[in-house]
Design a protein around this motif. Structure first.
Motif, PDB file in Angstrom:
ATOM      1  N   SER A  72     -21.087  27.857  24.772  1.00 48.72           N
ATOM      2  CA  SER A  72     -21.098  26.550  25.429  1.00 48.72           C
ATOM      3  C   SER A  72     -21.574  25.486  24.456  1.00 48.72           C
ATOM      4  O   SER A  72     -21.264  24.302  24.600  1.00 48.72           O
ATOM      5  CB  SER A  72     -22.007  26.575  26.657  1.00 48.72           C
ATOM      6  N   GLU A  73     -22.352  25.917  23.470  1.00 47.40           N
ATOM      7  CA  GLU A  73     -22.745  25.053  22.355  1.00 47.40           C
ATOM      8  C   GLU A  73     -22.924  25.923  21.127  1.00 47.40           C
ATOM      9  O   GLU A  73     -23.284  27.099  21.220  1.00 47.40           O
ATOM     10  CB  GLU A  73     -24.022  24.272  22.660  1.00 47.40           C
ATOM     11  N   LEU A 104     -20.433  20.844  20.422  1.00 48.41           N
ATOM     12  CA  LEU A 104     -20.078  21.222  21.788  1.00 48.41           C
ATOM     13  C   LEU A 104     -18.585  21.491  21.883  1.00 48.41           C
ATOM     14  O   LEU A 104     -17.773  20.581  21.678  1.00 48.41           O
ATOM     15  CB  LEU A 104     -20.470  20.110  22.768  1.00 48.41           C
ATOM     16  N   PRO A 106     -14.993  22.071  23.872  1.00 44.78           N
ATOM     17  CA  PRO A 106     -14.497  21.458  25.111  1.00 44.78           C
ATOM     18  C   PRO A 106     -14.952  22.274  26.323  1.00 44.78           C
ATOM     19  O   PRO A 106     -14.682  23.477  26.403  1.00 44.78           O
ATOM     20  CB  PRO A 106     -12.973  21.512  24.941  1.00 44.78           C
ATOM     21  N   GLU A 107     -15.660  21.634  27.244  1.00 44.00           N
ATOM     22  CA  GLU A 107     -16.296  22.378  28.332  1.00 44.00           C
ATOM     23  C   GLU A 107     -15.297  23.129  29.197  1.00 44.00           C
ATOM     24  O   GLU A 107     -15.473  24.321  29.494  1.00 44.00           O
ATOM     25  CB  GLU A 107     -17.120  21.424  29.198  1.00 44.00           C
ATOM     26  N   ALA A 108     -14.229  22.446  29.621  1.00 43.23           N
ATOM     27  CA  ALA A 108     -13.264  23.099  30.500  1.00 43.23           C
ATOM     28  C   ALA A 108     -12.586  24.270  29.795  1.00 43.23           C
ATOM     29  O   ALA A 108     -12.356  25.329  30.405  1.00 43.23           O
ATOM     30  CB  ALA A 108     -12.222  22.087  30.979  1.00 43.23           C
ATOM     31  N   SER A 110     -13.800  26.123  27.197  1.00 50.71           N
ATOM     32  CA  SER A 110     -14.724  27.231  26.986  1.00 50.71           C
ATOM     33  C   SER A 110     -14.977  27.989  28.287  1.00 50.71           C
ATOM     34  O   SER A 110     -15.070  29.226  28.288  1.00 50.71           O
ATOM     35  CB  SER A 110     -16.040  26.731  26.381  1.00 50.71           C
ATOM     36  N   ARG A 111     -15.047  27.275  29.400  1.00 48.47           N
ATOM     37  CA  ARG A 111     -15.230  27.951  30.687  1.00 48.47           C
ATOM     38  C   ARG A 111     -14.007  28.794  31.045  1.00 48.47           C
ATOM     39  O   ARG A 111     -14.129  29.927  31.521  1.00 48.47           O
ATOM     40  CB  ARG A 111     -15.509  26.932  31.790  1.00 48.47           C
ATOM     41  N   LEU A 121     -21.027  32.845  29.183  1.00 49.84           N
ATOM     42  CA  LEU A 121     -20.903  31.518  28.583  1.00 49.84           C
ATOM     43  C   LEU A 121     -22.299  30.962  28.350  1.00 49.84           C
ATOM     44  O   LEU A 121     -23.105  30.872  29.295  1.00 49.84           O
ATOM     45  CB  LEU A 121     -20.111  30.595  29.504  1.00 49.84           C
TER      46      LEU A 121
END
Length: 218
Positions: A72-73, A104, A106-108, A110-111, A121
């Motif tokens: 996540s990071e 970081l 991309p959040e979407a 990586s999820r 995650l």
């Protein structure tokens, strides 16, 4: 995935996925990633995503041996200076005002990748010296709550991606050993590489979707 201990898989928007061996440590990984990205751009085939992938140590109990972690990071855990001041005898380069220690993904994305891979995650740490004691493992876990794994290349790859036009980056690690005292008899390289290969088999459709979206954005 190849059998090398660490690799960088570079997803190219128009032409699928290229894979290259990155070498050990953040400097080698950054240099080789930057060269690949610049060559792609020079050929008129810029890369739309970089994935730092390989094996690493897992922080128990969050990332047991054989599991897979998606970052996540991506954090440089030992880039900074020792200091006698404050509650910790260490100050990161970010705290010193000399740069960043966190990238970081991309959040979407990586999820979605973590879900497809059946992976945890959370933060993945980059270190230049692999942890070898319980005390050091506990120190890193305290400084970086929720950290899943440590490895030696992710931050270098992320720095290169950021410098080469801000290409998005992911990090995926299969856990071969526990972070802490170094017991080679307990390391499970083959099992971790098998887990990494299986994870990539499940996430390729997610990366393909990302590549298609990236092409539409251009």
């Amino acid at each position: 995935m190849p059998a090398e201990r660490d690799a960088v898989a570079v997803a190219c928007a128009p032409a699928g996925i290229d894979v290259l061996a990155a070498g050990a440590g953040p400097a080698a990984a950054a240099a080789r990633t930057a060269v690949a990205l610049e060559r792609g751009a020079a050929r008129g085939r810029p890369y739309g995503l970089v994935v730092s992938a390989g094996i690493g140590g897992g922080f128990a109990p969050l990332a047991p041996v054989g599991s897979v972690a998606v970052a996540s990071e991506i954090t440089a855990a030992d880039l900074g200076a020792e200091t006698p001041a404050g509650p910790e005898p260490f100050a990161s380069v970010a705290e010193l005002g000399f740069g960043t220690t966190v990238h970081l993904p991309p959040e979407a994305l990586s999820r979605a990748v973590a879900e497809a891979a059946g992976a945890a995650l959370g933060p993945v740490l980059t270190v230049s010296t692999a942890t070898g004691t319980a005390e050091r493992a506990a120190l890193l876990a305290r400084r970086h709550p929720g950290a899943l794994a440590e490895a030696m290349e992710g931050f270098g790859v992320a720095e290169a991606a950021a410098a080469c036009g801000g290409v998005p980056v992911l990090e995926i690690r299969a856990v071969s050993n526990a972070v802490g005292p170094r017991d080679r008899a307990a390391w499970r390289f083959a099992e971790a590489l098998d887990a990494l290969a299986a994870a990539f088999g499940r996430i390729v459709p997610v990366l393909d979707d990302w590549r298609d979206l990236d092409r539409l954005r251009r």
